[in-house]
Design an enzyme around this catalytic site. Structure first.
Site, PDB file in Angstrom:
ATOM      1  N   MET A 156     -11.018  56.788 -66.267  1.00 39.46           N
ATOM      2  CA  MET A 156      -9.606  57.964 -66.248  1.00 39.46           C
ATOM      3  C   MET A 156      -9.658  59.023 -67.293  1.00 39.46           C
ATOM      4  O   MET A 156     -10.273  59.613 -68.355  1.00 39.46           O
ATOM      5  CB  MET A 156      -8.958  57.103 -66.301  1.00 39.46           C
ATOM      6  N   CYS A 157      -8.998  60.079 -66.965  1.00 37.69           N
ATOM      7  CA  CYS A 157      -9.115  61.273 -67.585  1.00 37.69           C
ATOM      8  C   CYS A 157      -8.636  62.463 -67.560  1.00 37.69           C
ATOM      9  O   CYS A 157      -7.328  61.642 -66.932  1.00 37.69           O
ATOM     10  CB  CYS A 157     -10.422  62.305 -66.667  1.00 37.69           C
ATOM     11  N   GLY A 158      -8.657  63.416 -68.566  1.00 40.50           N
ATOM     12  CA  GLY A 158      -7.927  64.732 -68.481  1.00 40.50           C
ATOM     13  C   GLY A 158      -8.502  65.409 -67.704  1.00 40.50           C
ATOM     14  O   GLY A 158      -9.849  66.176 -67.671  1.00 40.50           O
TER      15      GLY A 158
END
Lengths: 296, 229, 441
Positions: free
Chosen positions: A1-3
């Site tokens: 999961m990330c930006g």
């Protein structure tokens, strides 16, 4: 999961500030991805030359590689950035340089190649990664950045985005694909190779393969909706372009902002909050299963 | 009238101060500057306050709101007024996904567009959107009213229970078990009531809206509807 | 006359009695089989592990005089008010709706007597449960039935449910027979309908957005109470790491033997991991992040005796949770009710059609006459007795291994009886030094 962050400049007057703007956007996405960070910057290119971004095992290691490279291929331009280096070689020499690197410098990885694209990625907090590579000093026409919270693969640089599987092409991804193992096996049968177990690398490889088979990036993204399963927001860079795609369910966040000067992308509004003129920008969320693309 | 700059005051301090106010408080009017897309601003309010937020907010602004009026002068991120119990939340700009999600009561008004999943799993909240709403809006909506002046995206009201949906513009597609329903005088009166409470004093005509709701064919399992599950 | 002997009739191991009956049932009804409980088939479990008691190199503690402490702190990472349990056993989340009010009250009474917690379920918090439970954990589920900030604030902890062991990836299920007037009101549903439930949370998906959701919950509770994340055993290493990164104070890991009120039979038996296989990867993730004992791990799914408790603790858990066993303690599936079980087409020990709401023990029902059979005071005492025995048994084993606190049990106190158990628990095969997958001796 990330930006994810992305910036595509329409106003060339902002080009010297590209790195600074991207660095600030990247820092705001630290909470979403504290494990590692990476970015791709599309700066200047020379006619007849290809840039290779190399990543070594250490600062000393990459310096060593670059000095050996310059001895073997005199006339190579090189710039050092911490554990990375950007070397520019005449395009006709590219195959020889690749082969030489593979033979002589097995611990040095080519993380990106292209006429204008440079890619940097490392383990660590986004702010620290950006500082190590002096992102704030870089200029160019467009940039994509990524902050990573590792989900199903390990926290190593290999797991960091952007992934590049073709010249001047790179991809960042927020979400989790669910059929990437099968897709990877099919792509291997088509002759592609993969370095990691990461789902994003599979998506990058898939797009490269489709474009190799003759599709435009836009069309490749369209058919990816059929072939790739799971939850995803993709931001893609090409030599002159910038694309965005969300899957049909569109649970992972995505915000875009557009003014006369730029088109920007962020996983959260916070990433866009400091951009010039954001108060008057057109701000919207990309529709699911819809390809968005800007080109110079 | 406290004026808080979130660039200076930590969010936890602001929210903590707001939570400590008793229902009878005189310190009702609060102004919050510089929200800059921060998350959970004014979440968990518990008293009849009047909070103005000057700028765009991040996720879950006014989450689980009770009794308070919250005016967001800007856009709102994911889950604005999620699980609201009572009170009034007003977004002058656009709202991101899951606006008013699982809300039990109160009224959420969005002057711009709401994104996907507007009113998802709503349990009694009233939501009024002047613009359009995105796909999967009113998904599994159990109770309350969703009123949309503009258009609705794909799969409106998928798996809906007893919530009432009123859309003035077009509906791209209806979700499982959601059907168009008649607009009787009773329904128009109920819609008029929601619009009035949202601050529209007669300038919007309820007759221009279509009503949508549950066909109730999924309430007890029937093998002939197995494809809808 | 033909005197050729016939072969002995032989049923197929693949198409056995159960499978054939299920095919017939599916053909008749057109709907999947729904039942309650956890995985019923045999899987590697704690029975395949044994403790190494004191001998020449290790010395035991005396019972009674030499203390073996059992308390545990949960939620020390961020909360201003972490929870202190007297025993390392909690009561798992089970909804009012799937259980009768009397059952919930019994659980509350018993748990409080022993100084431990109960957990709400997919229906919200009842006054009775808050009143009778000295420590109450409040679940935040995809459905958000009954969720409200007042209950959030009067809970002692919040448990964000990603999934449960019986159905990792599935949502809640409550059928019309149990949606009584009261249940319907609490859940904002029409009475008597079959509840359809979401399997994903409505306002976040993924650990990056969960982190923001946790931030919101902390802000609403002014950072007072611990936040747990509950997952069904699936990818325990990554799930645990991501839960830590999202900001969890406590992780609850539920293996496939963990029960549910109702879901599809295929989900229970064919999705998830046995509890035994999930614990070590979860503990490894905590250790790799430097968070073991700082973010606490509660393990559930098939805990029956103090031996199971001790084994879970030895493998690295901070506490365990019981659901099925707690219901058995207050009277579920009691042979004394065999006649009624027969009338329901089943037998004591096999009854799992809880969704039909006809539970003769008054536990898995909303029918007032049936629920009234369960005396909450008696139920509470029985649960307290059972929890007491669990604790005494755990202490007995811990003392025999030389421990003055049950938390000092460690993997090296264990050996395995089978290769599978050795590989899953990462302890040696009894009498050897061999841990399959870890060394080659």
């Amino acid at each position: 999961m990330c930006g994810i962050v992305g910036l595509f400049l329409k106003d060339s007057a902002l080009e010297p500030d590209l790195g600074q703007m991207t660095a600030r956007m990247l820092a705001t996405m630290t909470d979403r991805g504290p494990d590692s960070a990476g970015f791709a910057v599309y700066g200047t290119g020379q006619a007849g030359q290809t840039k290779l971004t190399l990543r070594g095992p250490s600062v000393a290691g990459i310096e060593n590689t670059v000095s050996k490279l310059k001895q073997t291929f005199p006339g190579t331009d090189a710039a050092l950035y911490d554990t990375h280096a950007v070397v520019a070689v005449p395009t006709e020499d590219l195959a020889r340089v690749d082969a030489w690197l593979g033979r002589e410098c097995p611990d040095t990885e080519v993380v990106g190649r292209g006429h204008r694209m440079e890619i940097f990625k490392e383990v660590g907090l986004p702010q620290d990664v950006a500082a190590r590579f002096r992102l704030a000093t870089m200029h160019g026409t467009h940039a994509i950045g990524h902050t990573r919270m590792a989900t199903e693969s390990a926290v190593t640089t290999d797991g960091a985005h952007p992934y590049s599987t073709g010249g001047d092409q790179c991809l960042v991804h927020n979400g989790s694909l669910s059929n990437h193992n099968n897709v990877r096996r099919a792509l291997c049968r088509e002759g592609l190779t993969f370095e990691t177990e990461n789902d994003t690398e599979v998506a990058a490889g898939y797009l490269t393969w489709r474009m190799r088979e003759g599709l435009s990036l836009g069309d490749a993204l369209e058919v990816s909706l059929e072939d790739l399963d799971g939850f995803y927001t993709f931001v893609v860079g090409t030599e002159n372009g910038f694309g965005v795609l969300r899957d049909g369910i569109a649970c992972k966040p995505a915000i875009m902002a557009e003014t006369n000067q730029y088109v920007a992308f962020g996983s959260e509004y916070r990433a866009l909050a400091d951009l010039p003129g954001i108060g008057l920008a057109k701000v919207w969320e990309p529709e699911p299963a819809t390809v968005y693309f800007w080109e110079r | 009238m406290p004026d808080i700059d979130l660039g200076v005051t930590p969010l936890r301090e602001l929210n903590g101060a707001l939570h400590k106010l008793p229902p009878e408080t005189n310190e009702r009017h609060w102004v919050i500057e510089n929200p800059a897309g921060r998350h959970a601003i004014a979440a968990g309010l518990n008293a009849p306050l009047n909070v103005e937020i000057n700028g765009p907010v991040g996720y879950y602004c006014a989450g689980m709101n009770k009794l308070a009026t919250v005016n967001i002068h800007g856009s709102a991120g994911v889950g604005v007024a999620e699980n609201m119990m009572s009170g009034f939340v007003h977004v002058s700009g656009d709202a991101s996904q899951a606006a008013g999600a699982t809300g039990h009561g109160g009224l959420l008004r969005i002057d711009g567009n709401a994104s996907s999943r507007c009113g998802i799993s709503m349990k009694g909240i009233d939501i009024v959107v002047q613009g359009s709403v995105g796909h999967m809006s009113a998904f599994m909506a159990q109770a309350g009213n969703l009123v949309v002046f503009g258009d609705a995206g794909d799969a409106l009201g998928d798996s809906i229970y007893e919530a009432h949906l009123f859309v003035r513009g077009s509906v791209k597609s209806l979700g499982a078990d959601c059907i168009k329903k008649d607009m009787s005088d009773e329904h128009k009166a109920a819609l008029h009531d929601v619009l009035t409470r949202a601050g529209f004093n007669g300038e919007v005509d309820p007759s221009e809206f279509q009503r949508y709701g549950s066909a109730r064919t999924l309430y007890n399992f029937n093998v002939d509807h197995a494809g809808e599950y | 006359m033909d005197t050729t002997p016939i072969t002995t009739p032989r049923k197929s191991a693949t198409f056995d009695d159960y499978s054939m009956s299920e095919i017939r049932r599916a053909a008749a009804s057109g709907i999947y089989d729904i039942r309650g409980g956890g995985a019923k088939r045999k899987v590697p479990h704690f029975d395949d592990l044994l403790f190494l008691g004191a001998s020449m190199s290790r010395y035991p503690l005396e019972g009674y005089r030499e203390k073996c402490a059992t308390d545990v702190w949960l939620g020390t990472r961020f909360a201003e008010k972490p929870i202190h349990l007297k025993i390392p056993v909690t009561i798992a989340g089970m909804s009012f709706g799937s259980l009768s009010a009397q059952a919930k009250e019994s659980l509350g009474r018993g748990a409080s007597k022993m100084g431990t917690s109960t957990t709400t379920g997919d229906g919200g918090m009842t006054e009775e449960e808050r009143g009778h439970s000295s420590i109450l954990v409040y679940q935040l589920l995809p459905s958000r039935y009954g969720m409200n900030p007042d209950d959030l604030r009067r809970a002692d902890a919040i448990e964000i449910v990603i999934g449960q062991g019986a159905k990792p990836g599935g949502g809640g299920m409550l059928l019309g027979q149990k949606i009584s007037k009261r249940v319907a009101e609490m859940r904002t549903l029409p009475e008597g309908i079959d509840q359809r439930s979401a399997c994903r949370h409505p306002d976040w998906t993924g650990p990056d957005d969960l982190e923001i959701k946790i931030q919101e919950l902390r802000e609403i509770m002014d950072w007072q109470k611990p936040i747990y994340i509950k997952v069904g055993a699936s990818r325990p290493y990554y799930d645990t790491a991501l839960a830590v990164k999202s900001g969890a104070d406590v992780i609850v890991l539920d293996g496939m033997q963990g029960g549910t009120a109702a879901t599809q039979e295929v989900f229970i038996e064919h999705v998830g991991l046995p509890t035994l296989g999930a614990i070590r990867p979860a503990v490894q993730a905590l250790q790799d992040l430097g968070m073991h004992r700082k973010v606490q791990l509660i393990v559930s799914g098939g805990i029956r005796s103090g031996a199971d408790v001790a084994k879970a603790l030895a493998l690295g858990a901070d506490a365990v949770s019981v659901g099925t066993a707690a219901l058995a303690a207050i009277g579920d599936n009691d042979p004394a009710l065999e006649e009624e079980y027969q009338r329901l087409g089943t037998t004591a020990g096999a009854y799992d059609d809880w969704h039909e709401g006809q539970c003769p023990a008054g536990i898995n029902t909303q029918i007032p006459e049936l629920a009234a059979r369960l005396d909450p005071e008696l139920g509470g005492r029985r649960l307290a007795n059972y929890l007491s025995v669990l604790t005494l048994e755990t202490q007995t084993i811990a003392r025999a291994c030389g421990k003055s606190h049950v938390h000092n049990l460690e993997p090296e106190d264990l050996v395995a009886l089978t290769v599978e158990a050795a590989a899953m628990a990462q302890v040696p095969l009894a009498g050897t030094k061999w841990i399959p997958g870890l060394n080659t001796e």
